[in-house]
Design a protein around this motif. Structure first.
Motif, PDB file in Angstrom:
ATOM      1  N   ARG A 106      26.106 -95.138 -61.829  1.00 50.66           N
ATOM      2  CA  ARG A 106      27.375 -94.436 -61.652  1.00 50.66           C
ATOM      3  C   ARG A 106      27.273 -93.256 -60.687  1.00 50.66           C
ATOM      4  NH1 ARG A 106      30.065 -94.113 -67.741  1.00 50.66           N
ATOM      5  NH2 ARG A 106      30.123 -96.384 -68.124  1.00 50.66           N
ATOM      6  N   LEU A 107      26.074 -92.910 -60.304  1.00 49.83           N
ATOM      7  CA  LEU A 107      25.904 -91.795 -59.373  1.00 49.83           C
ATOM      8  C   LEU A 107      26.243 -92.247 -57.956  1.00 49.83           C
ATOM      9  CD1 LEU A 107      22.548 -90.281 -60.692  1.00 49.83           C
ATOM     10  CD2 LEU A 107      24.858 -89.360 -61.003  1.00 49.83           C
ATOM     11  N   PRO A 108      26.797 -91.359 -57.143  1.00 46.39           N
ATOM     12  CA  PRO A 108      27.144 -91.737 -55.766  1.00 46.39           C
ATOM     13  C   PRO A 108      25.902 -92.054 -54.942  1.00 46.39           C
ATOM     14  CG  PRO A 108      27.410 -89.376 -56.098  1.00 46.39           C
ATOM     15  CD  PRO A 108      27.171 -89.966 -57.449  1.00 46.39           C
ATOM     16  N   LYS A 109      26.059 -92.964 -54.016  1.00 46.23           N
ATOM     17  CA  LYS A 109      24.959 -93.320 -53.128  1.00 46.23           C
ATOM     18  C   LYS A 109      24.683 -92.161 -52.164  1.00 46.23           C
ATOM     19  CE  LYS A 109      24.542 -97.546 -54.706  1.00 46.23           C
ATOM     20  NZ  LYS A 109      23.321 -97.995 -55.414  1.00 46.23           N
ATOM     21  N   ILE A 110      23.433 -92.042 -51.769  1.00 47.66           N
ATOM     22  CA  ILE A 110      23.063 -90.993 -50.815  1.00 47.66           C
ATOM     23  C   ILE A 110      22.540 -91.651 -49.546  1.00 47.66           C
ATOM     24  CG2 ILE A 110      22.556 -89.276 -52.580  1.00 47.66           C
ATOM     25  CD1 ILE A 110      19.617 -89.902 -52.269  1.00 47.66           C
ATOM     26  N   SER A 111      22.673 -90.937 -48.455  1.00 44.86           N
ATOM     27  CA  SER A 111      22.287 -91.503 -47.163  1.00 44.86           C
ATOM     28  C   SER A 111      20.769 -91.497 -46.993  1.00 44.86           C
ATOM     29  CB  SER A 111      22.925 -90.695 -46.033  1.00 44.86           C
ATOM     30  OG  SER A 111      22.373 -89.386 -45.996  1.00 44.86           O
ATOM     31  N   ALA A 112      20.322 -92.295 -46.044  1.00 48.85           N
ATOM     32  CA  ALA A 112      18.888 -92.339 -45.740  1.00 48.85           C
ATOM     33  C   ALA A 112      18.397 -90.982 -45.243  1.00 48.85           C
ATOM     34  CB  ALA A 112      18.613 -93.424 -44.697  1.00 48.85           C
ATOM     35  N   LEU A 113      19.267 -90.275 -44.501  1.00 42.33           N
ATOM     36  CA  LEU A 113      18.883 -88.953 -43.997  1.00 42.33           C
ATOM     37  C   LEU A 113      18.633 -87.984 -45.149  1.00 42.33           C
ATOM     38  CD1 LEU A 113      18.461 -86.983 -41.658  1.00 42.33           C
ATOM     39  CD2 LEU A 113      20.940 -86.529 -41.698  1.00 42.33           C
ATOM     40  N   ASP A 114      19.502 -88.034 -46.173  1.00 38.80           N
ATOM     41  CA  ASP A 114      19.308 -87.160 -47.330  1.00 38.80           C
ATOM     42  C   ASP A 114      17.987 -87.468 -48.030  1.00 38.80           C
ATOM     43  OD1 ASP A 114      21.683 -85.850 -46.905  1.00 38.80           O
ATOM     44  OD2 ASP A 114      22.847 -87.143 -48.238  1.00 38.80           O
ATOM     45  N   LYS A 115      17.679 -88.742 -48.158  1.00 39.97           N
ATOM     46  CA  LYS A 115      16.417 -89.128 -48.801  1.00 39.97           C
ATOM     47  C   LYS A 115      15.220 -88.606 -48.007  1.00 39.97           C
ATOM     48  CE  LYS A 115      18.162 -93.374 -50.961  1.00 39.97           C
ATOM     49  NZ  LYS A 115      18.019 -94.856 -51.056  1.00 39.97           N
ATOM     50  N   ILE A 116      15.306 -88.723 -46.694  1.00 37.43           N
ATOM     51  CA  ILE A 116      14.197 -88.271 -45.846  1.00 37.43           C
ATOM     52  C   ILE A 116      14.016 -86.761 -45.954  1.00 37.43           C
ATOM     53  CG2 ILE A 116      13.426 -88.023 -43.459  1.00 37.43           C
ATOM     54  CD1 ILE A 116      14.759 -90.728 -42.887  1.00 37.43           C
ATOM     55  N   ILE A 117      15.135 -86.033 -45.912  1.00 35.39           N
ATOM     56  CA  ILE A 117      15.063 -84.567 -45.975  1.00 35.39           C
ATOM     57  C   ILE A 117      14.455 -84.114 -47.296  1.00 35.39           C
ATOM     58  CG2 ILE A 117      16.449 -82.464 -46.127  1.00 35.39           C
ATOM     59  CD1 ILE A 117      18.341 -83.694 -44.070  1.00 35.39           C
ATOM     60  N   VAL A 118      14.918 -84.699 -48.392  1.00 38.99           N
ATOM     61  CA  VAL A 118      14.401 -84.312 -49.710  1.00 38.99           C
ATOM     62  C   VAL A 118      12.932 -84.690 -49.842  1.00 38.99           C
ATOM     63  CG1 VAL A 118      14.620 -84.686 -52.195  1.00 38.99           C
ATOM     64  CG2 VAL A 118      16.672 -84.450 -50.787  1.00 38.99           C
ATOM     65  N   ALA A 119      12.561 -85.852 -49.325  1.00 41.46           N
ATOM     66  CA  ALA A 119      11.167 -86.296 -49.427  1.00 41.46           C
ATOM     67  C   ALA A 119      10.233 -85.409 -48.610  1.00 41.46           C
ATOM     68  CB  ALA A 119      11.054 -87.748 -48.976  1.00 41.46           C
ATOM     69  N   ILE A 120      10.686 -84.999 -47.428  1.00 44.90           N
ATOM     70  CA  ILE A 120       9.839 -84.186 -46.549  1.00 44.90           C
ATOM     71  C   ILE A 120       9.746 -82.744 -47.029  1.00 44.90           C
ATOM     72  CG2 ILE A 120       9.717 -83.199 -44.217  1.00 44.90           C
ATOM     73  CD1 ILE A 120      10.736 -85.807 -43.118  1.00 44.90           C
ATOM     74  N   ALA A 121      10.753 -82.270 -47.739  1.00 47.06           N
ATOM     75  CA  ALA A 121      10.795 -80.862 -48.143  1.00 47.06           C
ATOM     76  C   ALA A 121       9.596 -80.472 -49.004  1.00 47.06           C
ATOM     77  CB  ALA A 121      12.092 -80.572 -48.886  1.00 47.06           C
ATOM     78  N   GLY A 122       9.129 -81.384 -49.860  1.00 46.33           N
ATOM     79  CA  GLY A 122       7.978 -81.068 -50.707  1.00 46.33           C
ATOM     80  C   GLY A 122       6.724 -80.780 -49.899  1.00 46.33           C
ATOM     81  N   PRO A 123       6.270 -81.721 -49.060  1.00 42.75           N
ATOM     82  CA  PRO A 123       5.104 -81.439 -48.210  1.00 42.75           C
ATOM     83  C   PRO A 123       5.310 -80.241 -47.287  1.00 42.75           C
ATOM     84  CG  PRO A 123       5.580 -83.789 -48.241  1.00 42.75           C
ATOM     85  CD  PRO A 123       6.718 -83.120 -48.946  1.00 42.75           C
ATOM     86  N   LEU A 124       6.559 -80.029 -46.834  1.00 42.88           N
ATOM     87  CA  LEU A 124       6.825 -78.884 -45.965  1.00 42.88           C
ATOM     88  C   LEU A 124       6.573 -77.573 -46.705  1.00 42.88           C
ATOM     89  CD1 LEU A 124       7.885 -77.656 -43.333  1.00 42.88           C
ATOM     90  CD2 LEU A 124      10.203 -77.857 -44.271  1.00 42.88           C
ATOM     91  N   PHE A 125       7.011 -77.482 -47.945  1.00 47.05           N
ATOM     92  CA  PHE A 125       6.783 -76.268 -48.725  1.00 47.05           C
ATOM     93  C   PHE A 125       5.291 -76.084 -49.021  1.00 47.05           C
ATOM     94  CE2 PHE A 125      10.576 -74.048 -50.641  1.00 47.05           C
ATOM     95  CZ  PHE A 125      11.462 -74.473 -49.668  1.00 47.05           C
ATOM     96  N   SER A 126       4.573 -77.180 -49.223  1.00 44.19           N
ATOM     97  CA  SER A 126       3.121 -77.082 -49.418  1.00 44.19           C
ATOM     98  C   SER A 126       2.459 -76.519 -48.167  1.00 44.19           C
ATOM     99  CB  SER A 126       2.536 -78.455 -49.754  1.00 44.19           C
ATOM    100  OG  SER A 126       3.052 -78.946 -50.973  1.00 44.19           O
ATOM    101  N   LEU A 127       2.915 -76.989 -47.008  1.00 43.71           N
ATOM    102  CA  LEU A 127       2.379 -76.483 -45.745  1.00 43.71           C
ATOM    103  C   LEU A 127       2.701 -75.004 -45.567  1.00 43.71           C
ATOM    104  CD1 LEU A 127       1.059 -76.910 -42.973  1.00 43.71           C
ATOM    105  CD2 LEU A 127       3.293 -77.652 -42.120  1.00 43.71           C
ATOM    106  N   LEU A 128       3.933 -74.617 -45.903  1.00 42.92           N
ATOM    107  CA  LEU A 128       4.317 -73.211 -45.779  1.00 42.92           C
ATOM    108  C   LEU A 128       3.488 -72.327 -46.708  1.00 42.92           C
ATOM    109  CD1 LEU A 128       8.219 -73.531 -45.551  1.00 42.92           C
ATOM    110  CD2 LEU A 128       6.605 -73.028 -43.701  1.00 42.92           C
ATOM    111  N   LEU A 129       3.166 -72.837 -47.891  1.00 42.13           N
ATOM    112  CA  LEU A 129       2.323 -72.076 -48.815  1.00 42.13           C
ATOM    113  C   LEU A 129       0.929 -71.879 -48.225  1.00 42.13           C
ATOM    114  CD1 LEU A 129       1.940 -70.781 -51.623  1.00 42.13           C
ATOM    115  CD2 LEU A 129       1.200 -73.036 -52.447  1.00 42.13           C
ATOM    116  N   ALA A 130       0.398 -72.948 -47.623  1.00 37.26           N
ATOM    117  CA  ALA A 130      -0.920 -72.843 -46.990  1.00 37.26           C
ATOM    118  C   ALA A 130      -0.894 -71.844 -45.837  1.00 37.26           C
ATOM    119  CB  ALA A 130      -1.370 -74.218 -46.498  1.00 37.26           C
ATOM    120  N   LEU A 131       0.174 -71.879 -45.034  1.00 38.12           N
ATOM    121  CA  LEU A 131       0.301 -70.935 -43.927  1.00 38.12           C
ATOM    122  C   LEU A 131       0.451 -69.505 -44.440  1.00 38.12           C
ATOM    123  CD1 LEU A 131       2.672 -72.939 -41.542  1.00 38.12           C
ATOM    124  CD2 LEU A 131       0.212 -72.568 -41.288  1.00 38.12           C
TER     125      LEU A 131
END
Length: 281
Positions: A106-131
């Motif tokens: 019943r949840l609305p479908k999300i675009s491929a771009l949204d999936k990519i952004i959410v998926a990349i955000a985790g590793p990006l924050f890990s990288l920012l923590l390392a920096l």
């Protein structure tokens, strides 16, 4: 005094156990920080892209605390092993996050771009923590041992290439293979680095002794290794100068009877200057 001496093995063991526990706590804290920041990246990206967020939990297991705020259930678990964010519109993670409380269909479908952004955000924050930590180390600096920051020779291995050309403890190395050096080990302008990276049968070593600058040509040592082992590197078989400091003096020993105490600096032995603790062995 005897009671104190009898308890030394127990005290040493307890200190060792405490050190191990402290290291394990450090690892646990850093591991949890890395995972939570990683999941926070997914969480914030999901909020930004308008995804439905069911849960955001720090740690797993039976909740010690939980509260629903603006439709998101926040919780603190009882097992300190990371965290998670439940995003039903992405891949199901029921085994880790628990069964979803909503019907995913019943949840609305999300675009491929949204999936990519959410998926990349985790590793990006890990990288920012390392920096972030790298920036702290760059600004504050990191501990450097006495032996790493000097170019003074502390010990010359007997029958080594360095001894054969006359290098001695106390000599201050200025240049190796024509390159100036400012420390003993590490990358770039270090003695070890320039020896390893040198070419030719012999290496020019310019050093200072008693205010006089001299140059010797040293044939480096390179251990023979068999095919499956890692290849050895060129060495002069010298060690950097390190201040010999007495760590502990056992009771009723010649050292104790002579008045030596823990923390004393040994400047010489038998009228010979000392530049490294190994020279006492």
């Amino acid at each position: 005094m005897m009671a104190t001496t009898d308890h030394l093995p127990l005290i040493t063991m307890l200190l060792h156990v405490a050190r191990v526990i402290f290291i394990l706590l450090e690892v646990l804290i850093l591991f949890n920080l890395l995972i939570v920041v990683h999941e926070l990246g997914h969480f914030l990206a999901a909020r930004w892209r308008g995804l439905y967020i069911e849960k955001f939990g720090v740690w797993f297991g039976k909740p010690l605390w939980k509260k629903t705020i603006n439709g998101v259930q926040y919780s603190l678990g009882s097992l300190p092993f990371g965290g998670y964010v439940a995003l039903p519109q992405l891949a199901p993670m029921d085994i880790i996050e628990g069964k979803a409380d909503v019907d995913r269909a019943r949840l609305p479908k999300i675009s491929a771009l949204d999936k990519i952004i959410v998926a990349i955000a985790g590793p990006l924050f890990s990288l920012l923590l390392a920096l972030f930590f790298a920036g702290i180390v760059w600004a504050v600096g990191y501990p450097v041992g006495e032996g790493d920051s000097t170019t003074v020779i502390g010990y010359v291995l007997p029958d080594s290439p360095a001894q054969k050309v006359g290098l001695q403890p106390g000599d201050k190395i200025l240049y190796v293979d024509g390159k100036p050096v400012s420390r003993f080990s590490g990358m770039n302008d270090s003695i070890v680095w320039d020896i390893v990276g040198s070419e030719g049968d012999k290496i020019a070593v310019k050093f200072e002794r008693d205010g006089k600058v001299q140059t010797v040509w040293v044939e480096p040592y390179k251990a023979h290794t068999r095919g499956w082992r890692r290849k050895s590197v060129r060495q002069l078989l010298i060690s950097p100068a390190e201040t010999p400091i007495i760590d502990k003096v056992e009771p009723n020993t010649p050292a104790a009877n002579a008045g030596l105490r823990s923390g004393d600096i040994v400047r010489g032995f038998d009228k010979t200057p000392l530049y490294h603790p190994i020279a006492l062995l």
